[in-house]
Design an enzyme around this catalytic site. Structure first.
Site, PDB file in Angstrom:
ATOM      1  N   LYS A  55       3.365  -2.669  -6.826  1.00  0.00           N
ATOM      2  CA  LYS A  55       4.789  -2.554  -7.128  1.00  0.00           C
ATOM      3  C   LYS A  55       5.658  -3.135  -6.021  1.00  0.00           C
ATOM      4  O   LYS A  55       6.731  -3.648  -6.284  1.00  0.00           O
ATOM      5  CB  LYS A  55       5.160  -1.077  -7.310  1.00  0.00           C
ATOM      6  N   CYS A  64       0.868  -1.183   0.000  1.00  0.00           N
ATOM      7  CA  CYS A  64       0.000   0.000   0.000  1.00  0.00           C
ATOM      8  C   CYS A  64       0.902   1.228   0.000  1.00  0.00           C
ATOM      9  O   CYS A  64       2.105   1.134   0.216  1.00  0.00           O
ATOM     10  CB  CYS A  64      -0.862   0.030   1.263  1.00  0.00           C
ATOM     11  N   GLU A 118      11.790 -14.041 -18.085  1.00  0.00           N
ATOM     12  CA  GLU A 118      11.431 -12.644 -17.764  1.00  0.00           C
ATOM     13  C   GLU A 118      10.491 -12.099 -18.829  1.00  0.00           C
ATOM     14  O   GLU A 118       9.502 -11.436 -18.515  1.00  0.00           O
ATOM     15  CB  GLU A 118      12.699 -11.807 -17.656  1.00  0.00           C
ATOM     16  N   HIS A 148       8.977 -33.350 -23.493  1.00  0.00           N
ATOM     17  CA  HIS A 148       8.711 -34.258 -22.363  1.00  0.00           C
ATOM     18  C   HIS A 148       7.338 -33.972 -21.758  1.00  0.00           C
ATOM     19  O   HIS A 148       7.130 -34.159 -20.565  1.00  0.00           O
ATOM     20  CB  HIS A 148       9.822 -34.107 -21.320  1.00  0.00           C
ATOM     21  N   GLU A 207       1.958 -10.372 -16.977  1.00  0.00           N
ATOM     22  CA  GLU A 207       1.510  -9.439 -15.929  1.00  0.00           C
ATOM     23  C   GLU A 207       0.887  -8.173 -16.479  1.00  0.00           C
ATOM     24  O   GLU A 207       0.146  -7.506 -15.768  1.00  0.00           O
ATOM     25  CB  GLU A 207       2.649  -9.113 -14.969  1.00  0.00           C
ATOM     26  N   TRP A 245      -3.686  -1.977  -1.481  1.00  0.00           N
ATOM     27  CA  TRP A 245      -3.710  -3.292  -2.128  1.00  0.00           C
ATOM     28  C   TRP A 245      -4.312  -4.217  -1.098  1.00  0.00           C
ATOM     29  O   TRP A 245      -3.731  -4.447  -0.030  1.00  0.00           O
ATOM     30  CB  TRP A 245      -2.299  -3.749  -2.513  1.00  0.00           C
ATOM     31  N   ARG A 288       1.905   1.517  -5.755  1.00  0.00           N
ATOM     32  CA  ARG A 288       2.132   0.565  -4.657  1.00  0.00           C
ATOM     33  C   ARG A 288       0.867  -0.244  -4.331  1.00  0.00           C
ATOM     34  O   ARG A 288       0.908  -1.153  -3.496  1.00  0.00           O
ATOM     35  CB  ARG A 288       2.608   1.295  -3.404  1.00  0.00           C
ATOM     36  N   ASN A 320       0.073   0.260   6.377  1.00  0.00           N
ATOM     37  CA  ASN A 320       0.633  -0.625   5.349  1.00  0.00           C
ATOM     38  C   ASN A 320       1.236  -1.809   6.092  1.00  0.00           C
ATOM     39  O   ASN A 320       2.089  -1.633   6.950  1.00  0.00           O
ATOM     40  CB  ASN A 320       1.706   0.118   4.533  1.00  0.00           C
ATOM     41  N   GLY A 321       0.766  -3.012   5.778  1.00  0.00           N
ATOM     42  CA  GLY A 321       1.301  -4.202   6.430  1.00  0.00           C
ATOM     43  C   GLY A 321       0.179  -5.155   6.788  1.00  0.00           C
ATOM     44  O   GLY A 321      -0.952  -5.007   6.333  1.00  0.00           O
ATOM     45  N   LYS A 379       6.639 -10.588 -18.217  1.00  0.00           N
ATOM     46  CA  LYS A 379       6.185  -9.274 -18.708  1.00  0.00           C
ATOM     47  C   LYS A 379       4.854  -9.416 -19.440  1.00  0.00           C
ATOM     48  O   LYS A 379       3.903  -8.692 -19.193  1.00  0.00           O
ATOM     49  CB  LYS A 379       7.221  -8.666 -19.670  1.00  0.00           C
TER      50      LYS A 379
HETATM   51  C1  AGP Z   1       8.154  -7.587 -12.017  1.00  0.00           C
HETATM   52  O1  AGP Z   1       7.643  -7.030 -13.214  1.00  0.00           O
HETATM   53  C2  AGP Z   1       7.118  -7.655 -10.945  1.00  0.00           C
HETATM   54  N1  AGP Z   1       6.593  -6.392 -10.665  1.00  0.00           N
HETATM   55  C3  AGP Z   1       7.567  -8.438  -9.729  1.00  0.00           C
HETATM   56  O2  AGP Z   1       7.878  -9.746 -10.153  1.00  0.00           O
HETATM   57  C4  AGP Z   1       8.804  -7.908  -8.970  1.00  0.00           C
HETATM   58  O3  AGP Z   1       9.964  -8.091  -9.750  1.00  0.00           O
HETATM   59  C5  AGP Z   1       8.949  -8.711  -7.672  1.00  0.00           C
HETATM   60  O4  AGP Z   1       7.797  -8.480  -6.888  1.00  0.00           O
HETATM   61  C6  AGP Z   1      10.204  -8.358  -6.871  1.00  0.00           C
HETATM   62  O5  AGP Z   1      10.125  -7.014  -6.474  1.00  0.00           O
HETATM   63  P1  AGP Z   1      11.467  -6.325  -5.888  1.00  0.00           P
HETATM   64  O6  AGP Z   1      12.477  -6.358  -6.986  1.00  0.00           O
HETATM   65  O7  AGP Z   1      11.051  -4.945  -5.501  1.00  0.00           O
HETATM   66  O8  AGP Z   1      11.909  -7.152  -4.709  1.00  0.00           O
END
Ligand code: AGP
Length: 613
Positions: free
Chosen positions: A608, A2, A485, A508, A492, A80, A27, A104-105, A489
């Site tokens: 984020k 958050c 990776e 396999h 997500e 969030w 966030r 937040n938490g 992308k």
């Molecule tokens: C990546 O596009 C995502 N947003 C997510 O996988 C991110 O890399 C992951 O949550 C790790 O975050 P950090 O690098 O802030 O630890």
């Protein structure tokens, strides 16, 4: 998960809070809310499910022509959802009696506390946060400091709390455990701010500090007081604001992600050049000693998501080069799998935010076992950075889009510089070889630039795959790790199911999923496995797949006529091909999402910074 903001001072409080929430929205964006406190003790709360734009419309409608007096302080929150669904009632701030707060938490023992203090009938939401407000109101007699300490001692879990007391409207209180809070006094010395991260404060303060854990923080206009458990004054460790968002931060781009993709050449260059001395890799700017790079017998890399993918790329390169066992661990699994970590292990934690709790807990576990440790982090002063013995800050600048791009490629850059220095201090590289490596790495920005300049060609691939339900990505070695990776992308931000697969593994089982026109992207850049990668691509093509070959300008394709869709990446040393490949895969995903009309920067269900386990 958050974003929280607090402000006390002379500005238009509502506008300061709304603007900060618009910056912090990356966030978490399930709901948003704010509370405004007035000198006469009045308190106004506005909150609702949905993004900050809805809250802004609501507030502007309420305050239009109201002619009311100016608020003196305020708190705000963008959520969030963890406990309790996405509803107006569950949005923060939460009020109980004289207390209003944002959080937040996660409070793990909120139900137990509700029962123990008979708070049930006071609660209207399903959140853990409202229980904290009710507890504070329960303990609050005359002294806010005592009430906050009483309650903080009862809480189990993680919290960053911004608190207002109706009878002290000019004061804000804050206290934290694990979840981040930073604070700073305004440049004019007449206001004070607290926030989840520096992006929300960068235009107002010249310096800031991370609120130390369990330290009671009291904000008044132009003054911040820190008190330890014995109510003794604590002096903060100040950090300079060196991140500028500028304007609304997008510098003319429609989305932060597009801007951050475009920034990659520059930030990769910066991450290299400040660690070069006479052409040699030099980590003295990070105070990383050579003995740290030569002492250990094995390496464990920990991270989540994209950060973990950066670790997988590094392993592919460093393990054969250094002849050291390298493991890459999903941080959320690490502490539960009884890993072999001891004082012979060098742990590298990778995290853009420096607040990912899975990675933080994994780092703490490794440190308890005596492992050497270094973190690669983007956000200065973040928890993971502060809890590591050594930290290398990437030079990516603020990354606002939830989907990581420039943080990933600067993590790779940092890892490559560390590997090169390790190879040199361990005698694997001569000085000449180390210089050649750095010189070749300095070619990366221009190659990434070339890919970005050719984005329309990549957009054509996006258009061809954007209506698919499944997209496969296959490759071997470094190509495979780069595709993990690229696949993330696409998933997500476009919500298309995608899987990256080691192409030799496909037959396999998973090849059973390949049918007519199934889009398959194959990355073919690693000289030693090109022919095998192409034969695996032929296998899926023979079963009806529509194959897109991403390869380098230097790769000779056998029977090139058989491939309808070939995209040539600028050629670099094999181990650096992950950089232009990353840019291409980022752009493919970006255009699928944008041209599907999705919110590229704030994809559904995501945030984020993941500060819950
Ligand atoms: C990546 O596009 C995502 N947003 C997510 O996988 C991110 O890399 C992951 O949550 C790790 O975050 P950090 O690098 O802030 O630890």
């Amino acid at each position: 998960m958050c974003g929280i903001i607090g402000y006390t001072g002379h500005r238009n409080v509502q506008e300061v809070i709304l603007k900060a929430l618009e910056t912090l929205e990356y966030r978490g964006y399930d709901s948003a809310g704010m509370a405004l406190a007035y000198a006469d003790g009045a308190l106004e709360v506005a909150k609702r499910a949905g993004k900050v734009a809805k809250l802004r419309a609501m507030c502007e409608k309420q305050s239009a022509g109201s002619g009311k007096k100016a608020a003196v302080s305020g708190i705000g929150h963008t959520r969030w959802a963890t406990h309790g669904g996405v509803t107006d009632e569950n949005a923060h701030p939460h009020t109980c009696g004289r207390v209003t707060l944002v959080h937040n938490g996660i409070i793990e023992n909120y139900q137990e506390l509700t029962a123990k203090y008979g708070l049930g009938e006071k609660l209207v939401s399903q959140t853990d946060t409202e229980v904290v407000a009710a507890l504070l109101d329960h303990f609050y007699e005359k002294d806010a400091k005592t009430a906050i300490r009483e309650v903080a001692r009862l809480l189990k879990g993680t919290f960053a709390l911004g608190i207002l007391f109706a009878d002290q409207p000019e004061k804000l209180y804050a206290i934290r455990n694990v979840s981040p809070i930073i604070a700073g006094v305004g440049k004019d010395g007449r206001e004070a701010f607290l926030a989840s991260d520096v992006t929300a404060l960068s235009e107002y303060v010249a310096e800031y500090f991370v609120v130390p854990e369990d330290t009671l923080t009291i904000l008044e206009a132009g003054k911040i007081t820190l008190l330890d458990n014995e109510n003794q004054r604590v002096e903060p460790d100040f950090l300079q604001v060196d991140w500028k968002l500028g304007g609304n931060g997008k510098n003319g781009y429609e989305f932060f992600m597009e801007k951050e993709i475009a920034e990659q050449p520059e930030v990769i260059r910066e991450t290299i050049s400040c660690r070069c001395k006479d052409g040699m890799p030099d980590l003295s700017i990070d105070n990383i000693p050579d003995w740290l790079l030569s002492k250990y017998e094995r390496i464990t890399i920990i991270g989540c998501g994209t950060a973990m993918h950066a670790g997988l790329v590094a392993k592919q390169f460093m393990q054969p080069l250094l002849q050291l066992p390298v493991t890459v661990e999903v941080a959320s699994e690490f502490i539960y799998e009884e890993p072999v970590v001891d004082d012979k292990t060098f742990v590298i934690a990778i995290s853009q935010s420096g607040e990912t709790i899975d990675t933080l807990e994994a780092l703490r576990y490794a440190r308890r076992r005596g492992a050497g440790n270094l973190s690669i982090v983007n956000v200065k002063g973040s928890t993971i950075a502060r809890e590591s013995e050594y930290v290398l800050y990437t030079n990516a600048g603020p990354e606002i889009a939830v989907a990581s791009t420039k943080a990933y490629t600067t993590q790779l850059t940092a890892l490559y510089m560390i590997i090169c220095r390790m190879a040199y201090v361990r005698g694997v590289y001569t000085a000449k070889q180390a210089k050649e490596f750095v010189s070749a790495l300095l070619q990366v920005p221009a190659c990434v630039e070339k890919v970005i300049a050719d984005k329309e060609s990549l957009r054509r691939i996006s258009h061809e795959i954007m209506d698919a339900s499944d997209v496969f990505m296959i490759g071997r070695g470094l190509d495979y790790t780069a595709l993990l990776e690229g696949s993330l992308k696409l998933k997500e931000i476009s919500y298309i199911h995608s899987e990256a697969y080691a192409s030799g593994e496909l037959k396999h089982g998973t090849i059973a999923l390949i049918t007519q026109k199934t889009p398959v992207i194959t990355l073919v850049t690693q000289t030693k496995v090109v022919s095998k990668e192409l034969s695996n691509a032929i296998e899926v093509k023979a079963r009806g797949a529509k194959v897109y070959v991403l390869t380098s300008e230097k790769v000779e394709l056998e029977e090139p006529g058989q491939w309808e869709n070939v995209y040539r990446l600028p050629a670099l040393r094999d181990e650096f091909m992950v950089f232009p490949a990353a840019a291409a895969l980022q752009l493919i995903a970006f255009y699928v999402s944008r041209d599907k009309g999705l919110d590229v920067d704030k994809p559904r269900n995501l945030a984020k910074v993941v500060t819950v386990e």
